[in-house]
Scaffold this motif. Structure first.
Motif, PDB file in Angstrom:
ATOM      1  N   ASN A   1       0.835  -1.192   0.000  1.00 48.31           N
ATOM      2  CA  ASN A   1       0.000   0.000   0.000  1.00 48.31           C
ATOM      3  C   ASN A   1       0.875   1.248   0.000  1.00 48.31           C
ATOM      4  O   ASN A   1       0.516   2.278  -0.574  1.00 48.31           O
ATOM      5  N   ASN A   2       2.023   1.134   0.664  1.00 46.19           N
ATOM      6  CA  ASN A   2       2.978   2.244   0.725  1.00 46.19           C
ATOM      7  C   ASN A   2       4.343   1.690   1.087  1.00 46.19           C
ATOM      8  O   ASN A   2       4.478   0.516   1.456  1.00 46.19           O
ATOM      9  N   LEU A   3       5.356   2.514   0.987  1.00 48.09           N
ATOM     10  CA  LEU A   3       6.702   2.123   1.420  1.00 48.09           C
ATOM     11  C   LEU A   3       7.292   3.295   2.178  1.00 48.09           C
ATOM     12  O   LEU A   3       7.197   4.447   1.741  1.00 48.09           O
ATOM     13  N   GLN A   4       7.877   2.989   3.320  1.00 47.40           N
ATOM     14  CA  GLN A   4       8.391   4.043   4.191  1.00 47.40           C
ATOM     15  C   GLN A   4       9.892   3.884   4.389  1.00 47.40           C
ATOM     16  O   GLN A   4      10.417   2.777   4.361  1.00 47.40           O
ATOM     17  N   TRP A   5      10.559   4.987   4.606  1.00 48.36           N
ATOM     18  CA  TRP A   5      11.976   5.004   4.948  1.00 48.36           C
ATOM     19  C   TRP A   5      12.139   5.629   6.330  1.00 48.36           C
ATOM     20  O   TRP A   5      11.490   6.640   6.647  1.00 48.36           O
TER      21      TRP A   5
ATOM     22  N   HIS B   1      10.889   8.524  11.348  1.00 47.98           N
ATOM     23  CA  HIS B   1      10.262   8.417  10.039  1.00 47.98           C
ATOM     24  C   HIS B   1      10.764   9.535   9.130  1.00 47.98           C
ATOM     25  O   HIS B   1      10.771  10.709   9.512  1.00 47.98           O
ATOM     26  N   LEU B   2      11.197   9.154   7.907  1.00 50.65           N
ATOM     27  CA  LEU B   2      11.719  10.137   6.962  1.00 50.65           C
ATOM     28  C   LEU B   2      10.689  10.503   5.901  1.00 50.65           C
ATOM     29  O   LEU B   2      10.420  11.683   5.652  1.00 50.65           O
ATOM     30  N   ILE B   3      10.146   9.487   5.257  1.00 52.52           N
ATOM     31  CA  ILE B   3       9.294   9.758   4.109  1.00 52.52           C
ATOM     32  C   ILE B   3       8.447   8.530   3.806  1.00 52.52           C
ATOM     33  O   ILE B   3       8.883   7.397   4.029  1.00 52.52           O
TER      34      ILE B   3
ATOM     35  N   LEU C   1      16.103  14.736   0.463  1.00 57.63           N
ATOM     36  CA  LEU C   1      15.755  13.337   0.221  1.00 57.63           C
ATOM     37  C   LEU C   1      14.918  13.204  -1.038  1.00 57.63           C
ATOM     38  O   LEU C   1      14.030  14.007  -1.301  1.00 57.63           O
ATOM     39  N   ARG C   2      15.263  12.161  -1.811  1.00 56.32           N
ATOM     40  CA  ARG C   2      14.433  11.813  -2.964  1.00 56.32           C
ATOM     41  C   ARG C   2      14.193  10.311  -2.925  1.00 56.32           C
ATOM     42  O   ARG C   2      15.133   9.528  -2.849  1.00 56.32           O
ATOM     43  N   VAL C   3      12.943   9.931  -2.969  1.00 55.97           N
ATOM     44  CA  VAL C   3      12.574   8.520  -2.947  1.00 55.97           C
ATOM     45  C   VAL C   3      11.880   8.167  -4.251  1.00 55.97           C
ATOM     46  O   VAL C   3      11.045   8.930  -4.729  1.00 55.97           O
ATOM     47  N   THR C   4      12.251   7.021  -4.804  1.00 58.31           N
ATOM     48  CA  THR C   4      11.559   6.502  -5.973  1.00 58.31           C
ATOM     49  C   THR C   4      10.955   5.150  -5.635  1.00 58.31           C
ATOM     50  O   THR C   4      11.424   4.447  -4.735  1.00 58.31           O
ATOM     51  N   LEU C   5       9.923   4.807  -6.358  1.00 61.62           N
ATOM     52  CA  LEU C   5       9.251   3.525  -6.161  1.00 61.62           C
ATOM     53  C   LEU C   5       8.910   2.931  -7.509  1.00 61.62           C
ATOM     54  O   LEU C   5       8.297   3.603  -8.340  1.00 61.62           O
ATOM     55  N   ASP C   6       9.295   1.689  -7.716  1.00 65.34           N
ATOM     56  CA  ASP C   6       8.956   0.956  -8.932  1.00 65.34           C
ATOM     57  C   ASP C   6       8.227  -0.314  -8.509  1.00 65.34           C
ATOM     58  O   ASP C   6       8.858  -1.304  -8.144  1.00 65.34           O
ATOM     59  N   THR C   7       6.917  -0.274  -8.556  1.00 67.45           N
ATOM     60  CA  THR C   7       6.140  -1.418  -8.079  1.00 67.45           C
ATOM     61  C   THR C   7       6.257  -2.621  -9.011  1.00 67.45           C
ATOM     62  O   THR C   7       6.076  -3.753  -8.583  1.00 67.45           O
ATOM     63  N   SER C   8       6.572  -2.382 -10.279  1.00 67.60           N
ATOM     64  CA  SER C   8       6.729  -3.511 -11.205  1.00 67.60           C
ATOM     65  C   SER C   8       7.980  -4.317 -10.865  1.00 67.60           C
ATOM     66  O   SER C   8       8.021  -5.528 -11.055  1.00 67.60           O
ATOM     67  N   LYS C   9       8.995  -3.635 -10.338  1.00 61.87           N
ATOM     68  CA  LYS C   9      10.237  -4.310  -9.943  1.00 61.87           C
ATOM     69  C   LYS C   9      10.280  -4.568  -8.442  1.00 61.87           C
ATOM     70  O   LYS C   9      11.245  -5.143  -7.938  1.00 61.87           O
TER      71      LYS C   9
END
Lengths: 110, 113
Positions: free
Chosen positions: A30-34, A45-47, A61-69
């Protein structure tokens, strides 16, 4: 398992350089946290990035998310000695339970 | 300050002692968590309380006994611990169904002698 796995396990850079940490996971989220943890203290908690988002920024900070990978990355730009800490990713679902991995231990040398 | 406090910050106890760890959150959250962090190991989720009801118990030995008397307080009662139970015990809270992020206390460093 919903556990995130961080890579690399340890990273040492000079102040001013960028630091990139990666996270992989196995289930749908549902989400991913750092989070960040300074030695012997609680996590901060960062992001949070939601599953329908691809990129998010917060200060340096820059966060990326690739749900396919099933992967995410955390980039810290222009690092400072105070960024020295362990960084954890935590894939989240609607139940709120988080399973943390081993983390990436970042050392920023002045 | 994260809004989550833990006491005591440090605790040394013998294997025959009984002690309790306390956690309090001032954030109005509806879920609270206990984690154990041993050296060189990932954080281990021990217990989860949601709306004051225990919803998770990850095969934790019975010498650890949680208690959640209300949504703001969480205790971990300890008795007849083993030296391998020495670790940093972290409490966290969150608002399940809303923001999801967890807010951690500073932890209790426990040493069992």
């Amino acid at each position: 398992s919903q556990q995130g796995e961080e890579d690399p396990q340890a990273l040492s850079i000079q102040e001013g350089e960028n630091a990139t940490m990666n996270c992989s996971y196995k289930t749908s989220i549902n989400n991913l946290q750092w989070y960040r943890q300074n030695s012997g203290r609680g996590l901060v908690h960062l992001i949070l990035i939601r599953s329908n988002e691809r990129e998010k920024h917060s200060g340096r900070l820059r966060v990326t998310l690739d749900t396919s990978k099933k992967s995410s990355s955390l980039l810290i730009t222009a690092s400072r000695a105070a960024d020295t800490a362990s960084y954890f990713c935590a894939p989240g679902n609607q139940g709120g339970k988080l399973i943390f991995g081993q983390g990436t231990e970042l050392s920023v040398k002045p | 300050e994260t809004g989550v406090t833990q006491t005591p910050r440090h605790l040394v106890m013998g294997m025959t002692n009984k002690k309790s760890l306390k956690c309090e959150q001032h954030l109005g959250h509806n879920a609270m968590y206990w984690y154990k962090q041993s050296a060189k190991k990932p954080l281990e989720l021990m217990f989860v309380y949601s709306l004051e009801e225990r919803v998770e118990n990850n095969s934790v030995p019975s010498r650890f006994s949680p208690e959640c008397p209300n949504s703001s307080h969480l205790f971990l009662h300890l008795h007849t611990l083993q030296p391998e139970d020495s670790a940093l015990y972290l409490c966290a809270s969150s608002q399940v169904g809303a923001s999801y992020e967890q807010y951690f206390g500073p932890g209790t460093r426990l040493t069992v002698t």
